[in-house]
Design a protein around this motif. Structure first.
Motif, PDB file in Angstrom:
ATOM      1  N   UNK A 165     -24.995  -1.882 -32.935  1.00  0.00           N
ATOM      2  CA  UNK A 165     -24.506  -2.371 -31.731  1.00  0.00           C
ATOM      3  C   UNK A 165     -25.340  -2.066 -30.631  1.00  0.00           C
ATOM      4  N   UNK A 166     -25.637  -0.997 -30.505  1.00  0.00           N
ATOM      5  CA  UNK A 166     -26.644  -0.555 -29.275  1.00  0.00           C
ATOM      6  C   UNK A 166     -27.853  -1.487 -29.272  1.00  0.00           C
ATOM      7  N   UNK A 167     -28.474  -1.828 -30.469  1.00  0.00           N
ATOM      8  CA  UNK A 167     -29.615  -2.810 -30.612  1.00  0.00           C
ATOM      9  C   UNK A 167     -29.266  -4.245 -30.149  1.00  0.00           C
ATOM     10  N   UNK A 168     -28.050  -4.610 -30.696  1.00  0.00           N
ATOM     11  CA  UNK A 168     -27.509  -6.080 -30.562  1.00  0.00           C
ATOM     12  C   UNK A 168     -27.192  -6.391 -29.007  1.00  0.00           C
ATOM     13  N   UNK A 169     -26.371  -5.261 -28.405  1.00  0.00           N
ATOM     14  CA  UNK A 169     -25.857  -5.563 -27.362  1.00  0.00           C
ATOM     15  C   UNK A 169     -26.825  -5.003 -26.137  1.00  0.00           C
ATOM     16  N   UNK A 170     -28.105  -4.647 -26.128  1.00  0.00           N
ATOM     17  CA  UNK A 170     -29.084  -4.493 -25.386  1.00  0.00           C
ATOM     18  C   UNK A 170     -28.878  -5.548 -24.066  1.00  0.00           C
ATOM     19  N   UNK A 171     -29.283  -6.761 -24.358  1.00  0.00           N
ATOM     20  CA  UNK A 171     -29.465  -7.862 -23.407  1.00  0.00           C
ATOM     21  C   UNK A 171     -27.956  -7.781 -22.500  1.00  0.00           C
ATOM     22  N   UNK A 172     -26.914  -7.786 -23.302  1.00  0.00           N
ATOM     23  CA  UNK A 172     -25.445  -7.708 -22.614  1.00  0.00           C
ATOM     24  C   UNK A 172     -25.390  -6.559 -21.580  1.00  0.00           C
ATOM     25  N   UNK A 173     -25.863  -5.255 -22.147  1.00  0.00           N
ATOM     26  CA  UNK A 173     -25.563  -4.097 -21.311  1.00  0.00           C
ATOM     27  C   UNK A 173     -26.532  -3.999 -20.023  1.00  0.00           C
ATOM     28  N   UNK A 183     -21.629   1.254 -13.222  1.00  0.00           N
ATOM     29  CA  UNK A 183     -21.207   1.572 -14.639  1.00  0.00           C
ATOM     30  C   UNK A 183     -22.359   1.764 -15.345  1.00  0.00           C
ATOM     31  N   UNK A 184     -22.596   2.798 -16.003  1.00  0.00           N
ATOM     32  CA  UNK A 184     -23.386   3.121 -16.995  1.00  0.00           C
ATOM     33  C   UNK A 184     -23.281   2.746 -18.507  1.00  0.00           C
ATOM     34  N   UNK A 185     -24.211   1.634 -18.583  1.00  0.00           N
ATOM     35  CA  UNK A 185     -23.921   1.029 -19.700  1.00  0.00           C
ATOM     36  C   UNK A 185     -25.344   1.384 -20.652  1.00  0.00           C
ATOM     37  N   UNK A 186     -25.963   2.613 -20.241  1.00  0.00           N
ATOM     38  CA  UNK A 186     -26.861   3.182 -21.247  1.00  0.00           C
ATOM     39  C   UNK A 186     -28.025   1.818 -21.692  1.00  0.00           C
ATOM     40  N   UNK A 187     -28.087   1.267 -20.807  1.00  0.00           N
ATOM     41  CA  UNK A 187     -29.174   0.097 -21.069  1.00  0.00           C
ATOM     42  C   UNK A 187     -30.581   0.573 -20.964  1.00  0.00           C
ATOM     43  N   UNK A 188     -30.969   1.593 -20.246  1.00  0.00           N
ATOM     44  CA  UNK A 188     -32.428   1.986 -20.298  1.00  0.00           C
ATOM     45  C   UNK A 188     -32.427   3.324 -21.221  1.00  0.00           C
ATOM     46  N   UNK A 189     -31.490   3.727 -22.231  1.00  0.00           N
ATOM     47  CA  UNK A 189     -31.601   4.743 -23.111  1.00  0.00           C
ATOM     48  C   UNK A 189     -32.362   4.458 -24.292  1.00  0.00           C
ATOM     49  N   UNK A 190     -33.528   5.157 -24.386  1.00  0.00           N
ATOM     50  CA  UNK A 190     -34.213   5.042 -25.555  1.00  0.00           C
ATOM     51  C   UNK A 190     -33.615   5.296 -26.978  1.00  0.00           C
ATOM     52  N   UNK A 191     -33.797   4.324 -28.096  1.00  0.00           N
ATOM     53  CA  UNK A 191     -32.821   4.386 -28.883  1.00  0.00           C
ATOM     54  C   UNK A 191     -33.119   5.758 -29.835  1.00  0.00           C
ATOM     55  N   UNK A 192     -34.215   6.627 -29.632  1.00  0.00           N
ATOM     56  CA  UNK A 192     -34.671   7.648 -30.350  1.00  0.00           C
ATOM     57  C   UNK A 192     -33.629   8.738 -29.661  1.00  0.00           C
ATOM     58  N   UNK A 193     -33.325   8.870 -28.268  1.00  0.00           N
ATOM     59  CA  UNK A 193     -32.660   9.679 -27.715  1.00  0.00           C
ATOM     60  C   UNK A 193     -31.268   9.185 -28.018  1.00  0.00           C
ATOM     61  N   UNK A 194     -30.687   8.090 -28.275  1.00  0.00           N
ATOM     62  CA  UNK A 194     -29.394   7.759 -28.569  1.00  0.00           C
ATOM     63  C   UNK A 194     -29.121   8.320 -30.140  1.00  0.00           C
TER      64      UNK A 194
END
Length: 209
Positions: A165-173, A183-194
């Protein structure tokens, strides 16, 4: 003879990659063999020659992806010195794969949202193999007194569901963040940190206190 074999493998790989992109974007039903041929830059007859039909190609695409993830997980776990490290490797490897092959998460989510309508036996067997591997990690952790008793399927979906979901929703976030920066949508969060956050959260929940 070897050159012909290399050419055939390269053609099949091109078809699989083209199909992967179209299936993930349009879904199985809305994707045609003509579109796959055009995307892959091959003659449509070659698709039928190598994969019999669209369903056969779809099965190959999905099972190839899952088998590849499974192989990467096993490779990563060779360096692990504990069961907890194996769990970390599972989460991190899945995240790395989802980031490297961004077509995979939407493709899997489409299939799951369709209730497995196009889920061929080959793909199911590959999905099952990955799930059973995680289940084995959790069971061995429980037997060793490291983890509490858990429901493997829930843990499995906590990992792959969150990452997909985090990969798919990146543009939306990203758009949501532009609309309301508070609103922190974690749009800049690297996937490795997630992935690290997911692992640490699971570790805390699973550890025997």
């Amino acid at each position: 003879m070897k050159k012909q074999k290399r050419d055939a493998e390269a053609t099949k790989a091109r078809i699989i990659n083209g199909a992967m992109a179209l299936f993930s974007h349009n879904g199985f039903d809305a994707t045609t063999v003509d579109e796959i041929a055009k995307e892959s830059e091959v003659n449509k007859a070659l698709i039928y020659y190598y994969f019999k039909n669209k369903a056969g190609l779809y099965a190959t695409v999905m099972s190839t992806l899952f088998d590849s993830i499974y192989t990467e997980v096993l490779k990563a776990e060779k360096c692990c010195d504990s069961i907890t490290a194996e769990l970390r490797a599972f989460v991190e490897t899945y995240a790395s794969y989802a980031q490297k092959y961004p077509y995979f998460p939407p493709l899997l989510l489409r299939e799951l949202s369709d209730g497995g309508a196009h889920l061929p036996e080959m793909m199911f067997a590959s999905m099952r193999k990955l799930f059973l591997h995680l289940s084995d990690i959790l069971q061995r952790g429980e037997e060793a007194g490291l983890f509490i008793k858990s429901i493997p399927m829930v843990i499995h979906f906590m990992i792959i569901g969150s990452l997909n979901l985090l990969v798919v929703t990146k543009p939306l976030r990203v758009k949501a963040m532009e609309i309301d920066s508070e609103v922190d949508t974690c749009s800049e969060c690297p996937l490795d940190e997630i992935a690290e956050y997911i692992f640490n959260t699971l570790k805390t929940a699973l550890e025997v206190k």
